[in-house]
Design a protein around this motif. Sequence first.
Motif, short mmCIF file in Angstrom:
data_model
loop_
_atom_site.label_atom_id
_atom_site.label_comp_id
_atom_site.label_asym_id
_atom_site.label_seq_id
_atom_site.Cartn_x
_atom_site.Cartn_y
_atom_site.Cartn_z
N TYR A 49 0.84 -1.21 0.00
CA TYR A 49 0.00 0.00 0.00
C TYR A 49 0.87 1.25 0.00
CZ TYR A 49 -3.21 3.52 1.80
OH TYR A 49 -3.94 4.66 1.99
N LEU A 50 1.88 1.26 0.87
CA LEU A 50 2.76 2.42 0.92
C LEU A 50 3.56 2.58 -0.37
CD1 LEU A 50 4.03 2.18 4.60
CD2 LEU A 50 2.35 3.77 3.66
N GLY A 51 3.97 1.46 -0.96
CA GLY A 51 4.72 1.54 -2.22
C GLY A 51 3.88 2.10 -3.35
N VAL A 52 2.63 1.67 -3.44
CA VAL A 52 1.75 2.20 -4.50
C VAL A 52 1.52 3.68 -4.28
CG1 VAL A 52 -0.60 2.12 -5.38
CG2 VAL A 52 0.67 0.00 -5.04
N ASN A 53 1.29 4.08 -3.04
CA ASN A 53 1.09 5.51 -2.77
C ASN A 53 2.34 6.32 -3.06
OD1 ASN A 53 -1.64 6.10 -1.75
ND2 ASN A 53 -1.15 4.40 -0.40
N TYR A 60 3.09 12.48 -9.53
CA TYR A 60 2.64 13.85 -9.46
C TYR A 60 3.67 14.79 -10.08
CZ TYR A 60 1.44 18.35 -7.41
OH TYR A 60 1.15 19.66 -7.23
N PHE A 61 4.94 14.45 -9.98
CA PHE A 61 5.99 15.32 -10.50
C PHE A 61 6.18 15.18 -12.00
CE2 PHE A 61 7.06 14.77 -6.02
CZ PHE A 61 7.07 16.10 -5.64
N PHE A 62 5.50 14.24 -12.61
CA PHE A 62 5.59 14.06 -14.06
C PHE A 62 4.18 14.18 -14.64
CE2 PHE A 62 9.01 11.67 -12.10
CZ PHE A 62 10.10 12.21 -12.75
N PRO A 63 3.70 15.39 -14.82
CA PRO A 63 2.31 15.56 -15.28
C PRO A 63 2.13 15.01 -16.69
CG PRO A 63 3.48 17.65 -15.33
CD PRO A 63 4.39 16.66 -14.69
N ARG A 64 0.91 14.62 -16.93
CA ARG A 64 0.58 14.11 -18.26
C ARG A 64 0.43 15.29 -19.21
NH1 ARG A 64 -3.83 9.46 -16.88
NH2 ARG A 64 -2.47 8.25 -15.56
N ALA A 65 1.35 15.40 -20.11
CA ALA A 65 1.33 16.49 -21.07
C ALA A 65 1.10 15.91 -22.46
CB ALA A 65 2.64 17.26 -21.03
#
Length: 192
Positions: A49-53, A60-65
């Motif tokens: 669970y912690l790994g997936v989170n 989050y630091f690589f936004p979908r552009a």
Amino acid sequence: MPEQIQPKSAEKPGASPSPAAAAKSNSSDSPEVVNRQRRRLIWTCLWGYLGVNFLMFLRYFFPRALFEPPTIYNAGYPADFSLGIDQRFLQSERCWVVREPGRLFVIFAQCTHLGCTPDWEAAQNIFHCPCHGSEYDSEGVNFAGPAPRPMDRCFVQIDPSGQIVVDTSRRYIMDPAAGTNQFNDPGAYIAV
């Protein structure tokens, strides 16, 4: 005085467990093994669970552009185009270059009904939309089907080297219902 008889199964304190007792404690049914397996399962789920989170946090630091191709391209020299419809930029830029006597303009190949790409049918001298049957004349003006207005034209200009520069992000529209006609505005065509 009678001697006390101790049972054989009793073990002396501080003595090592008998092999039978050790085997019993290591068997898969013993409470210690079951508890160890439960703890291992809970820790595995927790770390998963912690790994997936953590991965979602890094995402989050690589936004979908959406990287789109540039909207400005060089179409060549006006002399490269003969009278009529030129389709060399249809696949790469989704445009037709149209040369008429005295002017050259670029039609953006998108049906104004639902956005399909019409086909140029040279034998009939029309653009025909395969989706819903809209038809346009050779200047991109609609005359049949559900299309509400003519196809858009792109901004064109001649750069200092004499080549045609097309910008598909800047469009000129003609909408008779709204009383708009930008097809004769500067930038909607070039004089040749």
